[in-house]
Write a protein that holds these residues in place. Structure first.
Motif, short mmCIF file in Angstrom:
data_model
loop_
_atom_site.label_atom_id
_atom_site.label_comp_id
_atom_site.label_asym_id
_atom_site.label_seq_id
_atom_site.Cartn_x
_atom_site.Cartn_y
_atom_site.Cartn_z
N ILE A 1 -1.49 -4.91 -6.75
CA ILE A 1 -0.79 -4.12 -5.73
C ILE A 1 -1.13 -2.64 -5.86
O ILE A 1 -1.35 -1.95 -4.86
N ALA A 2 -1.18 -2.15 -7.10
CA ALA A 2 -1.49 -0.74 -7.32
C ALA A 2 -2.90 -0.40 -6.82
O ALA A 2 -3.14 0.68 -6.30
N GLY B 1 -2.94 -1.83 -2.53
CA GLY B 1 -1.93 -1.38 -1.58
C GLY B 1 -1.15 -2.54 -0.96
O GLY B 1 -1.07 -3.62 -1.53
N ALA C 1 3.42 2.81 -7.27
CA ALA C 1 2.24 2.91 -6.41
C ALA C 1 1.81 4.36 -6.24
O ALA C 1 0.61 4.67 -6.28
N ASN D 1 -1.76 6.02 -7.43
CA ASN D 1 -2.64 6.74 -6.52
C ASN D 1 -2.91 8.15 -6.99
O ASN D 1 -4.04 8.65 -6.89
#
Length: 89
Positions: A17-18, A21, A78, A82
């Motif tokens: 997921i990281a 996205g 997240a 980023n």
């Protein structure tokens, strides 16, 4: 499934997921469903949507604080990933 296996799957899920996205979230979520459930969702999409809506409403009414905390934690993780990517870390 033992605790180490669960922890490993959770780490894989969060890492995907990281990196990927929101689309990676849905891809990983789909992988959690057994194949037989996926077939049912394809054959009976309205039933699956209704069931998902019902579970979502129930969780929203009974566990709203926990869901908000989990969502905030997910968004923070997240964003941190980023920022680390942008900073070259």
């Amino acid at each position: 499934m033992d605790a180490d296996e669960v922890q490993e799957r959770a780490q894989k899920f969060v890492a995907a997921i990281a990196e990927g996205g929101p689309q990676a979230f849905f891809n990983e979520l789909e992988e959690l469903l057994p194949e037989s459930w996926r077939e049912h969702v394809v054959r009976f999409p309205l039933t699956a949507i209704t069931l998902g809506l019902g579970v979502g409403l129930y969780l929203g009414m009974k566990r709203s604080e926990e869901l908000l905390a989990a969502g905030a934690s997910f968004a923070s993780a997240a964003a941190s990933a980023n920022i680390a990517k942008v900073m070259g870390g």
